[in-house]
Design a protein around this motif. Structure first.
Motif, PDB file in Angstrom:
ATOM      1  N   LYS A 128       0.825  -1.214   0.000  1.00  0.00           N
ATOM      2  CA  LYS A 128       0.000   0.000   0.000  1.00  0.00           C
ATOM      3  C   LYS A 128       0.858   1.263   0.000  1.00  0.00           C
ATOM      4  O   LYS A 128       0.651   2.168  -0.804  1.00  0.00           O
ATOM      5  N   SER A 129       1.810   1.309   0.925  1.00  0.00           N
ATOM      6  CA  SER A 129       2.662   2.502   0.997  1.00  0.00           C
ATOM      7  C   SER A 129       3.509   2.638  -0.254  1.00  0.00           C
ATOM      8  O   SER A 129       3.749   3.748  -0.739  1.00  0.00           O
ATOM      9  N   THR A 130       3.979   1.511  -0.784  1.00  0.00           N
ATOM     10  CA  THR A 130       4.779   1.560  -2.002  1.00  0.00           C
ATOM     11  C   THR A 130       3.967   2.166  -3.137  1.00  0.00           C
ATOM     12  O   THR A 130       4.460   3.011  -3.888  1.00  0.00           O
TER      13      THR A 130
ATOM     14  N   PRO B 206       2.117  12.095   4.177  1.00  0.00           N
ATOM     15  CA  PRO B 206       2.870  10.843   4.314  1.00  0.00           C
ATOM     16  C   PRO B 206       2.471  10.066   5.566  1.00  0.00           C
ATOM     17  O   PRO B 206       1.808  10.600   6.452  1.00  0.00           O
ATOM     18  N   GLN B 207       2.899   8.785   5.581  1.00  0.00           N
ATOM     19  CA  GLN B 207       2.647   7.949   6.758  1.00  0.00           C
ATOM     20  C   GLN B 207       3.512   8.469   7.907  1.00  0.00           C
ATOM     21  O   GLN B 207       4.686   8.713   7.757  1.00  0.00           O
ATOM     22  N   GLY B 208       2.908   8.661   9.063  1.00  0.00           N
ATOM     23  CA  GLY B 208       3.671   9.086  10.243  1.00  0.00           C
ATOM     24  C   GLY B 208       3.891  10.584  10.310  1.00  0.00           C
ATOM     25  O   GLY B 208       3.393  11.336   9.486  1.00  0.00           O
TER      26      GLY B 208
ATOM     27  N   ALA C  95      -3.042  10.232   0.882  1.00  0.00           N
ATOM     28  CA  ALA C  95      -2.836  10.174   2.326  1.00  0.00           C
ATOM     29  C   ALA C  95      -2.536   8.737   2.713  1.00  0.00           C
ATOM     30  O   ALA C  95      -3.295   7.833   2.394  1.00  0.00           O
ATOM     31  N   ASP C  96      -1.386   8.528   3.363  1.00  0.00           N
ATOM     32  CA  ASP C  96      -0.985   7.187   3.775  1.00  0.00           C
ATOM     33  C   ASP C  96      -1.245   7.041   5.270  1.00  0.00           C
ATOM     34  O   ASP C  96      -0.572   7.664   6.083  1.00  0.00           O
ATOM     35  N   GLU C  97      -2.215   6.231   5.615  1.00  0.00           N
ATOM     36  CA  GLU C  97      -2.586   5.997   7.014  1.00  0.00           C
ATOM     37  C   GLU C  97      -2.740   7.310   7.789  1.00  0.00           C
ATOM     38  O   GLU C  97      -2.088   7.515   8.812  1.00  0.00           O
TER      39      GLU C  97
HETATM   40 MG   LIG Z   1       2.389   1.362   4.819  1.00  0.00          MG
END
Ligand SMILES: [Mg+2]
Ligand SMILES: Nc1ncnc2c1ncn2[C@@H]1O[C@H](COP(=O)(O)OP(=O)(O)OP(=O)(O)O)[C@@H](O)[C@H]1O
Lengths: 228, 339
Positions: free
Chosen positions: B44-46, B88-90, B164-166
């Motif tokens: 997913k993130s990729t 981004p994630q985080g 939007a990642d997580e």
């Molecule tokens: Mg991820």
């Protein structure tokens, strides 16, 4: 047994030597920062995780920096004397000492800067990349600003280290507090001068560290800095 | 509009390569929200990072508004990045800049003059409801507030697409709500196309029009959330709908009915009136044995386990099926429903 040097004479000597030390260390730190910060930035940028990975450049620069860093200061002092003479027309006195001090400190600063930049959160840099920032902006507005407190601390550590090195320069008549302590204090067995110059030297190092900590804390916007 | 075609990305690993994306194709119509769900490590993130132009795919194309972005370099690449907002994630905010300073970053990159920049930043902070936090540093903000600043930053250069990642992974349900409300406004007020990676089905329920399920680098399911709900064998239906097996529907109780079935009802009218009407028309006793009600966006959706008693039980059930209720029969002799 000689008469001990009168305190007002000690005072004059120490004041003048302090001026020399501050001059040497101040200029050397400034020059080391001017040379070491760009070098550190290039080291970081070219590293495998940097913004413009260049393996060969990184390796070569890294090797040069590490060799420079590993040379003992006393060796630099001697080895560089020809270079120093060519540059400032003399090999003794504070101005002459600035040359080896700077040369010794540039690779030191470069490594400290590189590691400070490496500590900047990758996610933060990537987020900035997604805003379409140019490489120059990424370095200036993101890397250097985010690493700001660590960079100030790095310069502080460098200045304190250079205070120590500058004292060693006393061995070759470099001037400053170390010179005073060794030639007047130690070799002529003048306890007052020895004591005063060592105390002031220590105080100078302490004050420098305190100042750098204060500046680093003042520009740091992270929570730990706000708790004061 | 985002169109991803046949996207493949591998990472060099120990020994063999890790194939993170294996021919992913996905299309997100303009002005819709598409969720990407799937197990950890599914890619997913990729996928999000490829679309964000942070990762270069091995093969495939990524088109935003029809323009293929994969081959871009240098200045063109930077300009393209500005047209894609990324959360981004985080944690991703500059910790040494205020909320306003963070939101201003894309505008600085775009070369906007300071007065115009200030006005735009104020506008964006208002959009995410953080006007009073303009001067706060990230460490002085809550997780939800930080995430909303990240959304405002992503939107600063007026991108047509938001990734939007997580965005809610580290947040409690209430804070999640505030972030989702912002994402929802982004779509409805700005018409931005949103791709949101999440493992939280509440995110899919609340804001997604479409959803794609990623497993081991492949899209195994993709479509409108409401369509997938009524599709037999869909992998995500179970996690989107309320649980049916609750206390009070023990096998013994289930055994009292002539017919036991699971029904999925979509839409206001169906959820409100279909079951009582079925009972009334066919003169049967119809009881709800389990399940419940939820919402997908604005649409009420229910999954019930029902028991029917009466001569015309079967007729009542077919009548429901004719009205687009999705029926799953429980094997009568087992007495319970297979999950
Ligand atoms: Mg991820
Ligand atoms: N930079 C990388 N180098 C090597 N392997 C990677 C890299 N990034 C991702 N991978 C691998 O690719 C696969 C997909 O990772 P990805 O981060 O896209 O998963 P994900 O679906 O986002 O998972 P999660 O839900 O845990 O965030 C994983 O097997 C991961 O180990």
């Amino acid at each position: 047994m000689r008469e001990p040097t009168p305190w007002d004479r000690v005072f004059d000597l120490v004041i003048s030597a302090t001026g020399d030390t501050v001059y040497m260390v101040g200029i050397a730190t400034l020059l080391a920062a001017l040379g070491g910060i760009p070098l550190g930035i290039v080291l970081h940028m070219t590293s495998p995780t940097g913004l413009s990975p260049r393996r060969i450049t990184h390796r070569v620069l890294g090797a040069v920096v590490d060799v420079g860093r590993s040379l003992p200061f006393v060796v630099l002092l001697v080895v560089l004397s020809a270079f120093t003479r060519a540059l400032v027309q003399t090999t003794i006195g504070p101005t002459a000492v600035i040359v080896p001090l700077t040369v010794g400190a540039v690779p030191f600063v470069a490594r400290l800067v590189e590691s400070a930049l490496r500590e900047v959160n990758v996610a933060v840099v990537e987020a900035a990349i997604t805003t379409g920032a140019s490489r120059l902006r990424l370095v200036r507005s993101v890397l250097l600003r985010e690493a700001g407190p660590a960079l100030v601390a790095a310069i502080g550590v460098t200045a304190v280290t250079l205070i120590g090195y500058s004292a060693m320069a006393g061995v070759i008549g470099g001037g400053g507090l170390g010179d005073l302590a060794i030639r007047h204090g130690y070799q002529r067995n003048d306890e007052r001068i020895l004591l005063a110059s060592v105390l002031v030297l220590g105080g100078l190092a302490w004050l420098t560290q305190l100042t750098s900590d204060f500046i680093a804390r003042t520009i740091d916007r992270r929570r730990s800095a706000l708790r004061v | 509009m985002i169109t991803v075609e046949n996207l493949t990305k591998s990472f060099p690993g120990k020994g063999d390569h890790v194939l993170a994306l294996d021919g992913v194709s996905l299309s997100v119509p303009a002005g819709t929200v598409c969720g990407v769900v799937g197990p950890s490590g599914a890619g997913k993130s990729t996928l999000a990072r490829c679309v964000a132009l942070l990762e270069r795919p091995d093969r495939g194309s990524i088109r935003v508004e029809g323009v293929d972005l994969v081959a871009l370099r240098g200045r063109e690449l930077r300009d393209a990045r500005r047209r894609i907002g990324v959360v981004p994630q985080g944690d991703s905010l500059l910790r040494q800049r205020t909320a306003a300073g963070n939101v201003a970053l894309p505008l600085e990159s775009a070369g906007m003059a300071a007065p115009a920049r200030r006005a735009r930043v104020a506008e964006l902070l208002d959009l995410v409801g953080l006007t009073n936090k303009a001067g706060s540093y990230p460490d002085q903000l809550s997780g939800g507030q930080r995430q909303r600043v990240a959304v405002a930053r992503a939107l600063a250069a007026s991108p047509s697409v938001l990734l939007a990642d997580e965005p809610t992974s580290a947040l409690d349900p209430e804070t999640t709500g505030s972030v989702l409300a912002v994402l929802d406004r982004v779509r409805s007020e700005l018409g931005v196309t949103v791709l949101v990676v999440t493992h939280d089905m509440a995110v899919v329920r609340r804001i997604c029009d479409d959803v794609a399920v990623l497993e081991a680098g492949r899209v195994v399911e993709h479509g409108k959330v409401l369509d997938l709900l009524t599709q037999p064998g869909s992998r995500i239906t179970a996690s989107l709908l309320p649980e049916v097996d609750q206390a009070g529907s023990t096998p013994r109780e289930v055994g009292q009915y002539d017919v036991v079935a699971e029904v999925v009802l979509v839409g206001f009218a169906a959820v409100g009136a279909l079951l009582p009407e079925a009972a009334h028309r066919h003169d049967v006793e119809l009881a709800i044995l389990g399940g419940g009600l939820t919402r997908l966006g604005e649409t009420p959706v229910a999954r019930f386990k029902i028991g029917i008693n009466g001569e015309r039980s079967e007729r009542a059930l077919s009548w429901l099926a004719e009205r687009d209720a999705v029926i799953r029969r429980a094997p009568r002799d087992i007495g319970g429903l297979a999950a």
